[in-house]
Design an enzyme around this catalytic site. Structure first.
Site, PDB file in Angstrom:
ATOM      1  CG  ASP A   1      15.215  -1.188   4.823  1.00 59.63           C
ATOM      2  OD1 ASP A   1      16.425  -0.928   4.856  1.00 59.63           O
ATOM      3  OD2 ASP A   1      14.571  -1.477   5.859  1.00 59.63           O
ATOM      4  CB  SER A   2      16.920  -5.451   2.855  1.00 58.78           C
ATOM      5  OG  SER A   2      15.751  -5.993   2.271  1.00 58.78           O
ATOM      6  N   GLY A   3      16.286  -4.080  -0.076  1.00 53.95           N
ATOM      7  CA  GLY A   3      16.238  -4.320  -1.519  1.00 53.95           C
ATOM      8  C   GLY A   3      15.615  -5.661  -1.875  1.00 53.95           C
ATOM      9  CG  LEU A   4      13.874  -9.838   0.225  1.00 52.32           C
ATOM     10  CD1 LEU A   4      14.985 -10.839  -0.100  1.00 52.32           C
ATOM     11  CD2 LEU A   4      13.228 -10.208   1.565  1.00 52.32           C
TER      12      LEU A   4
ATOM     13  CG  ASP B   1       6.718   1.975   0.247  1.00 51.43           C
ATOM     14  OD1 ASP B   1       7.448   1.104  -0.254  1.00 51.43           O
ATOM     15  OD2 ASP B   1       6.065   1.788   1.289  1.00 51.43           O
TER      16      ASP B   1
ATOM     17  CE  LYS C   1      14.209   2.988   5.689  1.00 52.93           C
ATOM     18  NZ  LYS C   1      13.660   2.120   6.732  1.00 52.93           N
TER      19      LYS C   1
ATOM     20  CG  ASP D   1       2.456   0.585   7.244  1.00 55.03           C
ATOM     21  OD1 ASP D   1       3.353   0.479   6.383  1.00 55.03           O
ATOM     22  OD2 ASP D   1       2.014  -0.392   7.869  1.00 55.03           O
TER      23      ASP D   1
ATOM     24  CE  LYS E   1      -3.195  -2.459   2.994  1.00 53.27           C
ATOM     25  NZ  LYS E   1      -3.606  -2.550   4.393  1.00 53.27           N
TER      26      LYS E   1
HETATM   27  P1  IMP Z   1      12.990  -4.198   1.710  1.00 49.51           P
HETATM   28  O1  IMP Z   1      12.439  -5.480   1.141  1.00 49.51           O
HETATM   29  O2  IMP Z   1      13.857  -4.447   2.911  1.00 49.51           O
HETATM   30  O3  IMP Z   1      13.686  -3.350   0.675  1.00 49.51           O
HETATM   31  O4  IMP Z   1      11.760  -3.400   2.298  1.00 49.51           O
HETATM   32  C1  IMP Z   1      10.901  -2.754   1.451  1.00 49.51           C
HETATM   33  C2  IMP Z   1       9.505  -2.580   1.994  1.00 49.51           C
HETATM   34  O5  IMP Z   1       9.461  -2.490   3.400  1.00 49.51           O
HETATM   35  C3  IMP Z   1       8.981  -1.280   1.456  1.00 49.51           C
HETATM   36  O6  IMP Z   1       8.164  -1.548   0.351  1.00 49.51           O
HETATM   37  C4  IMP Z   1       8.205  -0.677   2.599  1.00 49.51           C
HETATM   38  O7  IMP Z   1       6.844  -0.946   2.433  1.00 49.51           O
HETATM   39  C5  IMP Z   1       8.720  -1.373   3.830  1.00 49.51           C
HETATM   40  N1  IMP Z   1       9.622  -0.455   4.569  1.00 49.51           N
HETATM   41  C6  IMP Z   1      10.973  -0.452   4.584  1.00 49.51           C
HETATM   42  N2  IMP Z   1      11.460   0.533   5.358  1.00 49.51           N
HETATM   43  C7  IMP Z   1      10.377   1.172   5.845  1.00 49.51           C
HETATM   44  C8  IMP Z   1      10.225   2.328   6.698  1.00 49.51           C
HETATM   45  O8  IMP Z   1      11.167   2.975   7.171  1.00 49.51           O
HETATM   46  N3  IMP Z   1       8.942   2.698   6.943  1.00 49.51           N
HETATM   47  C9  IMP Z   1       7.848   2.049   6.450  1.00 49.51           C
HETATM   48  N4  IMP Z   1       7.956   0.983   5.643  1.00 49.51           N
HETATM   49  C10 IMP Z   1       9.203   0.548   5.349  1.00 49.51           C
HETATM   50 MG    MG Z   2       6.116  -1.353   0.235  1.00 47.35          MG
END
Ligand code: IMP
Ligand code: MG
Length: 187
Positions: free
Chosen positions: A114-117, A111, A142, A171, A55
């Site tokens: 973060d890790s990019g996963l 949105d 990030k 959120d 979302k």
């Molecule tokens: P990743 O898979 O670690 O890159 O995380 C990505 C997803 O985690 C994003 O699509 C966000 O929805 C959620 N996310 C990561 N960091 C944050 C944050 O600081 N605030 C809110 N949602 C986050």
């Molecule tokens: Mg997301």
């Protein structure tokens, strides 16, 4: 009701450890910058498909698309991996809801990377469907611990090296998506 009253009520339940990082004006300035670049890069494209990742990206996509001046369509996908402020590492998408993307220019609108996963998994799934091109935009990326930016994000508004973010679609346990600024939760 006066808009000032509305605003203070909307911000009334913010966590005490939160601090405003980017306000609406700063967000829109950066989104316009990205949109200019997208308009330029896809000027030859006959049909750009922007896929918003739900979302979190709903506000970003809604604001971004207002500045797009080439023919564009939108779709949404939902992805989830977070519980509270921790990634569960188990990302799921509902790809069934998406029509065919074969031979189309596709831009993912995420949105936060973060890790990019999440983005890696989504990119790989969509790539299998043989789009003409596939790129990634994210409102926030990030930074890595060494301050570098992850590869694979073609357009982003903000590179963030701090903590967890809320507001403007982001959120924590489904709260605070309605805020029109982005706030950081301090440890
Ligand atoms: P990743 O898979 O670690 O890159 O995380 C990505 C997803 O985690 C994003 O699509 C966000 O929805 C959620 N996310 C990561 N960091 C944050 C944050 O600081 N605030 C809110 N949602 C986050
Ligand atoms: Mg997301």
């Amino acid at each position: 009701m006066k808009s000032e009253t509305l605003k203070s009520e909307k911000y009334a339940d913010l966590p005490s450890n939160s601090t405003e990082l980017y306000n609406r004006e700063q967000i829109l300035t950066e989104i316009q910058r990205i949109a200019l670049q997208i308009n330029e890069d896809y000027r030859e494209s006959e049909d750009l498909l922007m896929i918003g990742v739900l979302k979190g990206a709903f506000m970003f996509l809604a604001d971004l698309i207002r500045y797009i001046q080439i023919p564009v369509r939108i779709e949404f996908l939902s992805a989830s991996s977070y519980k509270g402020t921790c990634s569960t590492g188990n990302v799921k998408f509902n790809l069934e809801s998406l029509g065919t993307i074969k031979n189309q220019d596709v831009l993912i609108v995420e949105d936060i990377v973060d890790s990019g996963l999440t983005i890696r998994k989504l990119f790989a799934s969509l790539k299998k469907q043989e789009p003409k091109s596939l790129k990634v935009s994210s409102l926030v990326v990030k930074k890595e611990k060494d301050g570098s930016i992850k590869e694979g994000v073609d357009y982003y508004a903000f590179a963030h090296s701090g903590g967890f973010l809320i507001g403007y679609g982001f959120d924590v346990d489904e709260k605070y998506r309605n805020l029109d600024s982005i706030f950081e939760l301090l440890p």
